[in-house]
Write a protein that holds these residues in place. Structure first.
Motif, mmCIF file in Angstrom:
data_model
loop_
_atom_site.group_PDB
_atom_site.id
_atom_site.type_symbol
_atom_site.label_atom_id
_atom_site.label_comp_id
_atom_site.label_asym_id
_atom_site.label_seq_id
_atom_site.Cartn_x
_atom_site.Cartn_y
_atom_site.Cartn_z
ATOM 1 N N TYR A 148 -6.194 -2.330 -4.019
ATOM 2 C CA TYR A 148 -5.813 -1.036 -3.457
ATOM 3 C C TYR A 148 -6.638 0.096 -4.072
ATOM 4 C CZ TYR A 148 -3.038 3.270 -3.164
ATOM 5 O OH TYR A 148 -2.633 4.576 -2.996
ATOM 6 N N ASP A 150 1.087 4.066 -2.919
ATOM 7 C CA ASP A 150 0.917 5.491 -2.621
ATOM 8 C C ASP A 150 2.063 6.302 -3.231
ATOM 9 O OD1 ASP A 150 -1.435 5.227 -1.197
ATOM 10 O OD2 ASP A 150 -0.443 5.019 0.746
ATOM 11 N N CYS A 153 -9.928 2.947 -2.521
ATOM 12 C CA CYS A 153 -9.767 4.407 -2.558
ATOM 13 C C CYS A 153 -10.732 4.980 -3.592
ATOM 14 C CB CYS A 153 -8.338 4.785 -2.903
ATOM 15 S SG CYS A 153 -7.088 4.021 -1.853
ATOM 16 N N LEU A 168 -10.070 8.432 -5.214
ATOM 17 C CA LEU A 168 -8.713 8.679 -5.679
ATOM 18 C C LEU A 168 -8.680 9.401 -7.020
ATOM 19 C CD1 LEU A 168 -5.724 8.121 -4.980
ATOM 20 C CD2 LEU A 168 -5.911 6.004 -6.307
ATOM 21 N N ARG A 180 0.836 -1.200 0.000
ATOM 22 C CA ARG A 180 0.000 0.000 0.000
ATOM 23 C C ARG A 180 0.874 1.254 0.000
ATOM 24 N NH1 ARG A 180 -5.281 0.866 0.936
ATOM 25 N NH2 ARG A 180 -5.877 3.001 1.516
ATOM 26 N N GLU A 188 2.034 9.037 -6.460
ATOM 27 C CA GLU A 188 2.551 10.393 -6.316
ATOM 28 C C GLU A 188 3.554 10.692 -7.424
ATOM 29 O OE1 GLU A 188 1.723 12.951 -4.355
ATOM 30 O OE2 GLU A 188 0.025 11.665 -3.759
#
Length: 558
Positions: free
Chosen positions: A118, A31, A122, A125, A27, A35
């Motif tokens: 994942y 993330d 979200c 997202l 996870r 980014e």
């Protein structure tokens, strides 16, 4: 993740992931990678995020050319700019290795299944994901080059790889997030829906839902009478359906080329929201049948097991409404009364083309929840026969729906031993398919004949033996009122089992002293002759192991 991305092939990356420590915090890795995707230059960020959206939220796995065309669509544009179609190298690099392309199938996948999990944890997202996807599909379908494709084509043009996905799934995404722009684009598509290739592709894909083959779509004019409301009802898009209902003189009861009304489409797919807004329209007939099976919305919902739709429609059902004079009601069905005084009613005992009631359809499919809703009504006829003499109990027994069988038997208006037109009882149907628990339930009843023969002479034991259902054979033979030598057209249960090579059943039958192992049937053959003719060596050995069967003794068959 840096170590994974250092691998130059998809295989190498998968292997690196497999050898990563089990405690790796993926996870956190995801993330960080997201980014990094967002920190790329503008166009690569857009491309990478869009590719992740489509790969994670599409209704099925996409091939590379499908995804590439989806990513090239500028929402609201009138044509596809070929220069917007990304190269595979640019696509993969924009995603920083999170997606791969299968070399053999060209299917786009995530590098690891945990990435899918994942992304779905979200939901915010990427923003309004499904509305973006719906707008993309609709923009593509509204392109001039797509509109001009003839709906009479039997396959989509090769240069339109995104056409099939857009046609079949735009509505699925729109149902989840129907923005005003989605509605506007959908209405634009509907302006020429009868001549649009997407309608042909949609109907060809959905035809199985009606129980008909794709040949049921006429090749000359397959789209006639198919409207935007039919399409909105298929997908269950309340916002679009509501807009269309506001159009003056819009035919809300119109049948499409398959003979299906908007309300029936909503019932087939269980879209309660669309069904509700349709039923709120005074001109909608809730009991209008389709043009092929003659099944109403209630029949279809019962058949498909959509309890919410059934509950909704039963709210309109009545057998004798208080606000109608008795002299008007007597001798008339709710179908007739739908045209009396603008009153609308649903007949819970409607008979379709084959004489099947909603309850029979629900029993056949084992839709327990629907059956309960129907059985709660005092006006339901649970013992009503179809055109072949079958009642709901026959259908439930045939398919082994124990709970349905038990519930039907608890009613006083169901004959547990009722024969069909061919003389077959619920017990014979259950024995034929080997449903042991249903057989046990029926045999507990005093008014069920365990040895009754149908018109062809076959008993429940004959059916069980013929199909090799050892458990049912044992259950029946444990009773003292079942004749193990009773023949159907001269062929005993032992002959049937030997003929079909059911060694277990042959062994069970031969355990009994009252079974004649050498009995000749009407064709002049004995069990051993049947086994030999069909080369069932195991059965032959079982029979020859007995001392009372002569292998050289001729039969009477000529």
């Amino acid at each position: 993740m840096d170590a994974v991305l250092e691998e130059t092939t998809a295989y190498g990356r998968r292997q690196r992931l497999k050898t990563s420590p089990e405690g790796l915090d993926l996870r956190g890795v995801y993330d960080a990678t997201l980014e990094r995707i967002k920190e790329q230059d503008g166009d690569k960020t857009r491309l990478g995020v869009a590719a992740l959206i489509w790969t994670s939220h599409s209704e099925r796995l996409l091939q590379l050319d499908e995804l590439s065309h989806a990513l090239a669509v500028e929402i609201g544009s009138t044509s596809l700019n070929p220069e917007n179609i990304p190269s595979v190298e640019l696509l993969l690099s924009s995603c920083l290795g999170l997606i791969i392309v299968d070399r053999e199938t060209s299917i786009v996948r995530f590098i690891h299944y945990t990435l899918q999990e994942y992304l779905h944890t979200c939901p915010n997202l990427f923003g309004p994901t499904h509305s973006i996807m719906a707008e993309t599909c609709l923009t593509y379908l509204n392109f001039g080059t797509i509109k001009h494709i003839s709906p009479r084509l039997f396959s989509r043009p090769q240069k339109t790889p995104f056409l099939r996905y857009s046609s079949l799934y735009w509505g699925v995404h729109a149902r989840r997030e129907a923005t005003s722009h989605v509605v506007s684009l959908a209405l634009q598509l509907f302006s020429q829906i009868e001549s649009h290739i997407s309608t042909k592709l949609l109907l060809a894909d959905l035809i199985s839902a009606t129980g008909r083959s794709s040949r049921g779509i006429p090749t000359n004019d397959p789209l006639a009478r198919f409207t935007g409301l039919h399409c909105a009802s298929i997908f269950g898009i309340v916002e679009v359906a509501t807009c269309l209902m506001e159009y003056p003189n819009y035919d809300l009861n119109g049948r499409d080329s398959l003979g299906i009304t908007p309300l029936i489409w909503a019932a087939i797919y269980g879209h309660e929201g669309v069904a509700q807004v349709l039923l709120e329209q005074a001109t909608v007939n809730p009991d209008e049948p389709d043009g092929y099976f003659r099944q109403t919305a209630l029949s279809w919902a019962a058949r498909k097991g959509h309890e919410g739709i059934v509950r909704l429609l039963l709210g309109w059902a009545t057998a004798e409404p208080d606000d109608i004079p008795v002299n008007i009601w007597r001798g008339k069905t709710p179908r007739v009364l739908n045209g009396v005084g603008r009153m609308r009613h649903v007949d819970p005992n409607w008979l379709d083309k084959y004489g099947q009631t909603p309850m029979l359809l629900a029993a056949e499919e084992g839709n327990w929840g629907v059956l309960q809703l129907l059985l709660e009504r005092k006006d339901i006829k649970a013992g009503k026969s179809d055109n072949r003499g079958r009642i709901p109990l026959h259908c439930a027994a045939l398919h082994g729906h124990e709970g349905v069988v038990q519930a039907l038997l608890e009613r006083g208006d169901v004959n547990p031993d009722k024969p069909t037109d061919g003389g077959r009882t619920p017990l014979s149907f259950a024995a034929w398919n080997g449903h042991e628990e249903v057989v046990k339930i029926l045999l507990k009843l005093d008014d069920v004949n365990p040895d009754g023969a149908d018109r062809s002479g076959e008993t429940p034991l004959c059916y069980a033996a013929e199909n090799g259902h050892e458990g049912v054979v044992r259950i029946l033979l444990e009773r003292g009122d079942v004749n193990p030598n009773k023949a159907d057209n001269g062929r005993t249960p032992l002959s049937s089992a030997a003929r079909n090579g059911h060694e277990g059943v042959v062994g069970i039958l031969l355990e009994r002293d009252d079974v004649n192992p050498d009995k000749v049937d009407n064709s002049g053959r004995k069990p051993l002759n049947w086994a030999a003719q069909n080369r069932h060596t195991g059965v032959i050995n079982i029979l020859l192991a007995r001392g009372d069967i002569g292998p050289d003794k001729p039969d009477d068959f000529v």
